[in-house]
Design an enzyme around this catalytic site. Structure first.
Site, PDB file in Angstrom:
ATOM      1  N   ASP A 132      -7.222   2.565  -1.806  1.00  0.00           N
ATOM      2  CA  ASP A 132      -7.813   1.576  -0.916  1.00  0.00           C
ATOM      3  C   ASP A 132      -9.264   2.021  -0.677  1.00  0.00           C
ATOM      4  OD1 ASP A 132      -7.947  -0.686   0.662  1.00  0.00           O
ATOM      5  OD2 ASP A 132      -6.161  -0.203   1.836  1.00  0.00           O
ATOM      6  N   HIS A 139       0.873  -1.174   0.000  1.00  0.00           N
ATOM      7  CA  HIS A 139       0.000   0.000   0.000  1.00  0.00           C
ATOM      8  C   HIS A 139       0.908   1.221   0.000  1.00  0.00           C
ATOM      9  CE1 HIS A 139      -1.988  -3.347   2.174  1.00  0.00           C
ATOM     10  NE2 HIS A 139      -3.121  -2.895   1.649  1.00  0.00           N
ATOM     11  N   HIS A 182      -8.092   0.081   8.564  1.00  0.00           N
ATOM     12  CA  HIS A 182      -9.509  -0.256   8.504  1.00  0.00           C
ATOM     13  C   HIS A 182     -10.250   0.369   9.694  1.00  0.00           C
ATOM     14  CE1 HIS A 182      -7.867  -3.468   5.922  1.00  0.00           C
ATOM     15  NE2 HIS A 182      -9.045  -3.464   5.351  1.00  0.00           N
TER      16      HIS A 182
END
Length: 354
Positions: free
Chosen positions: A242, A158, A170
């Site tokens: 993302d 990422h 998250h």
């Protein structure tokens, strides 16, 4: 690119497809047996009636949406990294591509290019190839080359690096205080290798990097995405965000602000993976920002150019390849890998399987 509930094309998804979304991402909630998954992928592509990219997170280890026979159970990338054999890793990429193509996927959000520098990291850990940045780059490029040789787009993630964080994006917005010298010496090394290899795509990290931008997470930062990735590292593939519904973004910014700022920063494609109202809001925000002149049309044209290149190479039509699972090519790719993972000489494994 959207996620959706269930195992069929519902009215909300059909409407989004008609309005021109680029593709869909499938999760555990969408997949069943190989036959069921292939049927869903086929239905999506037929319903779209145009090139329609289907993506999935299929890394191996604990992040794998397709599980159980006839799919190969792969170890975490850390285990492959400990072997250090790029030929075996590339072969794993080819195996992943074969299995994904068989059921209808075009794009795999792998490999992880984060460097495993923080043992307390709650989200990366054994998904990374190594604590050594050069090894992560070398093996990540090998896996991606295998995927793309097998007809599936790769996506390194990422950017610019999630490996040293203490928290999971998250759930919250991680922040890294490292100076630019450290980032260039560690975190950016695998992404530089990926950019130089001219591979298909990279995914952004919802992480704050103080040395690059103290005000915006990487997904929304022009300094990070355009300044570092495009200009310094020379990456010209697709840049995908993302999921904008992750709390690192959603708890701090509206989806409208994230989509507009992300577009201006350099994101070519947004993932919005759960709620149709949020997906609609993101789309409308970008449309309105273009119409008002806040987002230059040239930025949209640039994104379309990159996405068109990816589609031209990897967007496969609805096709019947399910029977290739368990076939001679599939077995040849899988044969001997268990021995390689168990620690036998990978050269012997490769020769034995030819």
């Amino acid at each position: 690119m959207v996620g959706f509930p269930g195992t069929r094309v519902d009215a909300d998804l059909a409407s989004l497809m008609d309005d021109g979304i680029y593709g869909a991402i499938l999760f555990k909630r969408n997949v069943g047996t190989a036959q069921e998954t292939a049927a869903l992928c086929h239905a999506l592509k037929v319903r779209a009636g145009r090139p329609f990219i289907l993506s999935v997170d299929q890394e191996g280890g604990r992040v794998a949406r397709l599980r159980g026979a006839p799919f190969t159970t792969l170890p975490p990338m850390r285990e492959l990294g400990q072997r250090g054999d790029a030929a075996v890793v590339e072969r794993v990429g080819r195996l992943l591509a074969h299995e994904l193509r068989a059921v209808g996927f075009d794009w795999d959000f792998a490999p992880v290019l984060d460097v495993d520098t923080n043992p307390a990291n709650p989200v990366i850990g054994d998904r990374s190839f190594s604590r050594d940045a050069e090894e992560v780059g070398r093996l990540g490029v090998a896996l991606a080359r295998g995927l793309e040789a097998g007809g599936v787009a790769s996506c390194g993630k990422h950017f610019p690096g999630h490996g040293d964080t203490m928290t999971d994006s998250h759930l919250t917005l991680p922040r890294l205080p490292h100076d630019l010298e450290r980032l260039r010496r560690v975190e950016l090394v695998p992404f530089r290798a990926f950019a130089q290899a001219r591979l298909a795509s990279l995914m952004t990290a919802h992480v704050m990097f103080d040395a690059l931008d103290k005000e915006m997470p990487a997904t929304m930062s022009e300094r990070v995405l355009t300044g570092v990735l495009r200009q310094e590292l020379g990456f010209d593939g697709v840049l995908v965000s993302d999921d904008l519904e992750m709390k690192a973004i959603a708890a701090h910014y509206s989806v409208e602000e994230a989509a507009v700022r992300g577009t201006l920063a350099g994101v070519d494609l947004f993932l919005v993976c759960h709620q149709v109202d949020v997906q609609r809001r993101a789309i409308e925000a970008v449309v309105k920002a273009v119409e008002s002149g806040r987002i230059p049309r040239e930025r949209i044209t640039e994104a379309h150019r990159r996405l068109d290149v990816l589609s031209a190479r990897f967007a496969h039509p609805a096709e019947d390849r399910l029977a290739t699972l368990g076939g001679a090519e599939h077995l040849a790719l899988a044969q001997g890998l268990d021995s390689a993972f168990a620690g036998k000489d990978p050269t012997e494994v490769m020769l034995a399987s030819r």
